[in-house]
Design an enzyme around this catalytic site. Structure first.
Site, short mmCIF file in Angstrom:
data_model
loop_
_atom_site.label_atom_id
_atom_site.label_comp_id
_atom_site.label_asym_id
_atom_site.label_seq_id
_atom_site.Cartn_x
_atom_site.Cartn_y
_atom_site.Cartn_z
N GLU A 242 -18.67 -4.86 11.16
CA GLU A 242 -19.56 -4.04 11.97
C GLU A 242 -20.62 -4.86 12.71
OE1 GLU A 242 -17.94 -1.57 8.59
OE2 GLU A 242 -18.97 -3.51 8.72
N LYS B 188 0.85 -1.19 0.00
CA LYS B 188 0.00 0.00 0.00
C LYS B 188 0.89 1.25 0.00
CE LYS B 188 -3.98 1.85 2.57
NZ LYS B 188 -4.85 1.63 3.75
N ARG C 16 -25.23 -1.48 8.31
CA ARG C 16 -24.93 -2.90 8.26
C ARG C 16 -25.25 -3.61 9.58
NH1 ARG C 16 -19.45 -3.63 4.77
NH2 ARG C 16 -20.60 -5.50 4.22
#
Length: 588
Positions: free
Chosen positions: A328, A245, A356
């Site tokens: 979540e 990344k 969610r």
């Protein structure tokens, strides 16, 4: 002439030499660093997938073959390779390119849901559809990061994909050891073993997948070879690609916190710099203070401790900070368990991701009267991140949860006060919501009555304005314009918007009309609940709701999106005065 200028579509990539491919990768990185640092956006993830994206478009024939990106914020490279380079300077601006995959922009962008862990389910459904229709010559490829693979939905999809050996789906695991932050949990440890070529059970093979890798994700030839072999296998395959990344930009490579996951737009002038703290920063500071006062308070993050303001709490109280990964639903159910154990969990997430966990809020938290505090950052219009990131559904969804109290602070001081009130409430769950951006100056009240604040009280009882959270500034501007027009307006801030304050309901009976202003959906929002409460009390004062329409809102600045929705002082005032004129005409 830059090589990138000659790329009008993916097929232009196939005639390039290895040297040209390396040059193209360098040009893409240079362009993205320059443009995204000016516009703001997800830079680190895109720098990490340059070679991977090039390889994917050389091996597969998009859009005939289908490339599905989880979660879509790393599709900048795909935009540049599919004819959208000329518009890249307008990234994330009104009328410009989306910061995520966008079906409206290109046939190469198939899904644009920017919530993680979904692409494998899309892939499973698409592959099933093609199997049933006899369409067997088109590849289905899903790219998912190791961070997104921590979400439970991804494993539900893996279970189904691996159980169908006749159905070819290629899962490209983009393993950079991170989501926003370093990936956590048992999966991260297992992937570490696979990267080290450690012998032993491979979870993907145990699920029924072929497995290829690990492959250097920055070696285009190696990635192409692995993808080609995966396609030839003709069944479900995981191609494990290891990337870095922030690759190619020292600023990102040396940023251990998030590898420049998101960079902010460069201010056009010193005057644009924030003159007040960010909402998130105020929450962060108060959480640390509460943590020092309350040893029973624990914090939960879904892989985003720094963006939601829990990083300082984590540094001060590492044993009381829990990172569950991008999960979540698990975070909410685990919060209930923490509450059962005598602790008071504070679960901090973006409001859009609160969608969610509505089932867990209903049956795991509220049904058990568990004292859990859900803090939702980026509530309301977020703007430049586009439709799926606006936090505009939380009030509609959570208003329906029994015994749930919802607070909406109008400024930084109220955020601190309401957060403390929330964690002090032990009879059941609480929600605290606040927007993206800065708090602005505090808005003092001129009076407080039975829990709600009076912010403005002009002579006359023509209009009662009920403002929700940060919409107080707009409400005061509307009140000022109404006063100039000879209309008496009173502005109140309920502070706790759910349940509806009965004293405020009684007060509405003394006004000719009520308007509510919220930066959330009008359907089922605070205004709807207030109107219902008036009806239940037998009060016939008419209520007009001003909020967000029932539609997906295009990206743009917060101010632009609010203006599009009619949430400006001129628009609201004009609507109120027009209605009053109409009513006078009807009664005359």
């Amino acid at each position: 002439m830059p090589l990138l200028d000659e790329i009008t579509g993916p097929r232009d990539l196939r005639g390039l030499t290895p040297t040209q491919l390396d040059q193209l990768a360098a040009e893409i990185r240079e362009l993205m660093i320059d443009a995204v640092c000016r516009s703001g956006g997800h830079l680190g993830p895109n720098l990490g997938v340059v070679e991977l994206t090039i390889a994917l478009h050389r091996v597969f024939d998009s859009p005939t073959d289908t490339l599905l990106w989880d979660i879509g914020h790393q599709t900048y490279v795909q935009k540049l390779l599919t004819g959208r380079a000329a518009g890249f300077d307008g990234l994330r601006t009104r009328g410009g390119l989306s910061g995520y995959a966008s079906r409206a922009e290109s046939e190469h962008d198939v899904i644009e849901n920017s919530h993680a862990s979904t692409a494998l389910s899309y892939a499973d459904g698409l592959a099933r559809a093609r199997e049933l229709s006899g369409d067997t010559d088109r590849a289905v490829v899903a790219v998912i990061g190791d961070g997104a693979l921590t979400g439970g939905l991804a494993w539900e999809a893996l279970n189904n994909l691996g159980g169908a050996p006749q159905r070819p789906v290629i899962v490209v695991l983009n393993d950079n050891e991170r989501s926003y932050a370093p990936t956590v949990g048992g999966l991260a440890a297992h992937l570490g073993k696979l990267r080290a070529a450690d012998e032993g059970a491979n979870v993907f093979e145990e699920f029924g997948f072929g497995y290829l890798g690990p492959v250097d994700g920055h070696d285009i030839a190696a990635v192409e070879d692995a993808l080609g072999r995966a396609r030839a296998l003709g069944g479900p395959v995981v191609v494990h690609v290891v990337t870095e990344k922030g690759r190619g930009w020292e600023t990102a490579e040396t940023n251990e916190l998030d590898r420049c996951h998101v960079v902010r737009a460069t201010p056009s002038s010193p005057a644009t710099a924030a003159s007040s703290p960010a909402w998130t920063a105020v929450f962060s500071d108060e959480m640390v203070r509460i943590g020092a006062d309350r040893p029973d308070v624990v914090a939960i993050t879904a892989a985003m401790a720094e963006p939601v303001g829990l990083l300082e709490f984590q540094r001060e109280f590492p044993d009381r900070t829990i990172d569950v990964g991008i999960a979540e639903q698990h975070a909410a159910a685990a919060a209930a368990g923490l509450a059962f154990g005598g602790l008071h969990p504070v679960l901090a997430i973006y409001a859009t991701f609160g969608n969610r966990m509505i089932d867990q809020m209903v049956t795991d938290i509220a049904l058990h009267s568990a004292p859990v505090t859900l803090v939702m950052d980026r509530a309301g219009v977020t703007g430049d991140d586009g439709a799926s990131h606006n936090g505009m559904w939380d009030l509609t969804l959570f208003q329906a949860v029994p015994d749930l109290r919802i607070a909406a602070p109008r400024d930084g001081t109220r955020l601190r006060e309401l957060l403390r009130e929330a964690v002090a409430w032990e009879q059941g769950p609480t929600v605290l919501r606040f927007p993206k951006g800065t708090t602005g100056a505090d808005i003092p009240s001129i009076d407080t009555t039975d829990g709600f604040d009076v912010l403005h009280n002009a002579p006359g009882r023509d209009v009662l304005i009920v403002s929700v959270g940060p919409m107080a500034r707009l409400a005061l501007d509307v009140a000022g314009q109404l006063t100039e027009a000879g209309v008496g307006a009173t502005v109140v801030d309920p502070r706790w918007v759910a349940p509806v304050n009965p004293t405020l309901v009684e007060a509405a009976a003394y006004f000719k009309q009520v308007i509510t202003i919220e930066d959330s959906g009008r359907t089922g929002g605070v205004g709807t609940a207030f109107a219902q409460a008036l009806g239940d009390a037998g009060i016939d004062t008419p209520v007009r709701n001003f909020g967000l329409p029932r539609e997906f809102l295009d990206h743009g600045s917060r101010a632009q999106v609010l203006s599009h929705c009619g949430l400006t002082a001129d628009a609201v005032t004009g609507a109120v005065l027009a209605r009053m004129t109409s009513e006078r005409t009807l009664t005359s």
